[in-house]
Design a protein around this motif. Structure first.
Motif, PDB file in Angstrom:
ATOM      1  N   PHE A 157      -4.466  -1.089  -0.231  1.00 55.75           N
ATOM      2  CA  PHE A 157      -3.055  -1.281   0.782  1.00 55.75           C
ATOM      3  C   PHE A 157      -3.261  -0.750   1.985  1.00 55.75           C
ATOM      4  O   PHE A 157      -3.356   0.201   2.466  1.00 55.75           O
ATOM      5  N   TYR A 158      -2.882  -1.906   2.713  1.00 55.51           N
ATOM      6  CA  TYR A 158      -3.194  -1.766   4.255  1.00 55.51           C
ATOM      7  C   TYR A 158      -1.791  -1.514   4.950  1.00 55.51           C
ATOM      8  O   TYR A 158      -1.626  -1.251   6.119  1.00 55.51           O
TER       9      TYR A 158
ATOM     10  N   ARG B  97       2.425   0.378  -5.204  1.00 60.12           N
ATOM     11  CA  ARG B  97       1.130   1.346  -5.187  1.00 60.12           C
ATOM     12  C   ARG B  97       0.967   2.133  -6.648  1.00 60.12           C
ATOM     13  O   ARG B  97       0.111   1.736  -7.326  1.00 60.12           O
ATOM     14  N   LEU B  98       2.050   2.754  -6.683  1.00 60.93           N
ATOM     15  CA  LEU B  98       1.920   3.738  -7.740  1.00 60.93           C
ATOM     16  C   LEU B  98       2.068   2.924  -9.139  1.00 60.93           C
ATOM     17  O   LEU B  98       1.618   3.364 -10.221  1.00 60.93           O
ATOM     18  N   SER B  99       2.822   2.051  -8.966  1.00 60.88           N
ATOM     19  CA  SER B  99       3.072   1.449 -10.431  1.00 60.88           C
ATOM     20  C   SER B  99       1.977   0.516 -10.744  1.00 60.88           C
ATOM     21  O   SER B  99       1.741   0.224 -11.875  1.00 60.88           O
ATOM     22  N   PHE B 100       1.311  -0.223  -9.836  1.00 56.59           N
ATOM     23  CA  PHE B 100       0.149  -1.037 -10.006  1.00 56.59           C
ATOM     24  C   PHE B 100      -0.945   0.001 -10.697  1.00 56.59           C
ATOM     25  O   PHE B 100      -1.658  -0.460 -11.613  1.00 56.59           O
TER      26      PHE B 100
ATOM     27  N   ALA C 128      -8.243   4.578   0.298  1.00 54.65           N
ATOM     28  CA  ALA C 128      -7.249   4.932   1.162  1.00 54.65           C
ATOM     29  C   ALA C 128      -7.471   4.611   2.410  1.00 54.65           C
ATOM     30  O   ALA C 128      -8.397   5.046   3.336  1.00 54.65           O
ATOM     31  N   VAL C 129      -6.818   3.385   2.854  1.00 51.40           N
ATOM     32  CA  VAL C 129      -7.196   2.734   4.075  1.00 51.40           C
ATOM     33  C   VAL C 129      -7.221   3.507   5.345  1.00 51.40           C
ATOM     34  O   VAL C 129      -8.311   3.467   6.204  1.00 51.40           O
TER      35      VAL C 129
ATOM     36  N   ARG D 237      -1.976  -5.309  -0.586  1.00 55.36           N
ATOM     37  CA  ARG D 237      -0.898  -5.239   0.431  1.00 55.36           C
ATOM     38  C   ARG D 237      -1.559  -5.284   1.708  1.00 55.36           C
ATOM     39  O   ARG D 237      -2.449  -4.660   2.014  1.00 55.36           O
ATOM     40  N   HIS D 238      -0.869  -6.328   2.649  1.00 55.60           N
ATOM     41  CA  HIS D 238      -1.593  -6.440   3.717  1.00 55.60           C
ATOM     42  C   HIS D 238      -0.401  -6.855   4.877  1.00 55.60           C
ATOM     43  O   HIS D 238       0.371  -7.622   4.379  1.00 55.60           O
TER      44      HIS D 238
END
Ligand code: CP
Length: 326
Positions: free
Chosen positions: A53-54, A61-64, A79-80, A109-110
């Motif tokens: 996740f950028y 994020r949590l649900s994926f 942790a980007v 995610r970007h």
């Protein structure tokens, strides 16, 4: 595409009605896992999912990551902000590094529209799932929103959602309100609802409507109050200040008075209408705080439904091909 089995999930606009229904039905079969004492099934045991996740995220994020763990996959969560991205490592090299660790799928995610598509070219043997790319798409949000609506409608009619296909969406009237221009959620929601057979209208300040709206399969609601009175689903969008939305409206107060779902406006909704918002919500801006907590609000269900939908997406994309087909 008629299925996401063994493929990527980048753009909901490329999916057929059958493909979307397959995801909704697969998610339906995963719902009961949440009620087990041990919330796990072995479907993706030994598989590895990278979570990259950028951009900031709580729900997606949590649900994926919850979804991957419920399927017994191992999760590599980068942790980007404390990674070598901060030393200037490119997206291509970051993906190559993660691929070298041995992954089956990457959830990305970007901030850039098209990033997920680009990554799919860098790692053709890894499944790529778009968790939101710039203004372009947020396909799992579109799927979980459709799933949430289908479950709510099925519940009201006293039928099982599984087996209804897309029938509950026929004739459904959806209005999406707010910052349509900057919203990847709006784009994916429209793809999902229209493909399933619903009629969608959009409403927002002219400055927050996209320039190419004529090409979208939607109507424009010039009279918001009339549209609200006629709609079955009212979906509100967050004002995205991080994308400069503040410059597109004179003030938040003026936006709320014209396009916010105030308690006064909510009182005019049809009794069976439902209120949705992808979150995070700006209470008092897109909707009054009390409206977010009404029984007609499905906001909490949207979050909960993110898990079975993402389980379905991970399962179908990663495990959806036989060895012979790979
Ligand atoms: N709806 C949504 O994408 O929320 P997050 O940004 O918290 O993931």
């Amino acid at each position: 595409m008629d299925t996401i089995r063994g493929g990527n999930l980048i753009d909901l606009g490329t999916l057929s009605r059958d493909a979307i229904v397959e995801v909704l039905d697969t998610a339906e079969s995963f719902v009961e896992v949440a009620s087990r004492t041990v919330k796990k099934v072995p479907a993706l045991s030994g598989r590895v999912v990278a979570s990259l996740f950028y951009e900031e995220s709580t729900r997606t994020r949590l649900s994926f990551e919850t979804a991957a763990k419920r399927l017994s996959a191992d999760v590599l969560s980068l942790a980007v902000a404390s990674s070598s991205v901060k030393k200037g490592e490119s997206l291509r090299d970051t993906i190559a590094t993660i691929e070298a660790l041995g992954i089956d799928a990457v959830v990305l995610r970007h901030r850039s529209s098209g990033a997920a598509e680009q990554v799919s070219r860098y790692v053709p043997h890894v499944r790529v799932i778009n968790a939101g790319d710039g203004l372009h798409q947020h396909p799992t949000q579109g799927l979980l929103d459709a799933f949430t609506v289908r479950r709510a409608l099925a519940g009201r009619r006293g039928v099982e959602a599984l087996g209804t296909g897309a029938s509950l969406f026929e004739g459904l009237r959806v209005v999406i309100v707010g910052d349509i221009r900057h919203s990847r959620v709006a784009r994916s929601d429209i793809d999902a609802y229209v493909t399933l057979g619903a009629r969608v209208s959009v409403a927002g300040p002219a400055t927050l409507l996209p320039d190419d709206l004529d090409d979208w399969p939607v109507e424009v609601a010039t009279d918001l109050d009339a549209a609200l009175e006629q709609s079955d689903v009212v979906s509100l969008l967050r004002l995205q200040t991080e994308r400069g939305t503040g410059a597109f409206v004179p003030s938040l107060r003026e936006f709320t008075s014209t396009f916010g779902l105030t308690e006064e406006r909510a009182a005019r909704l049809r009794p069976e209408a439902v209120v949705m918002h992808p979150g995070p919500i700006n209470r008092g801006v897109e909707l009054d705080s009390a409206v977010a907590d009404l029984p007609s609000s499905l906001i909490a269900q949207q979050v909960a439904n993110g898990v079975p939908i993402r389980m379905a997406v991970l399962y179908l994309t990663i495990a959806g091909r036989t060895k012979e087909e790979r």
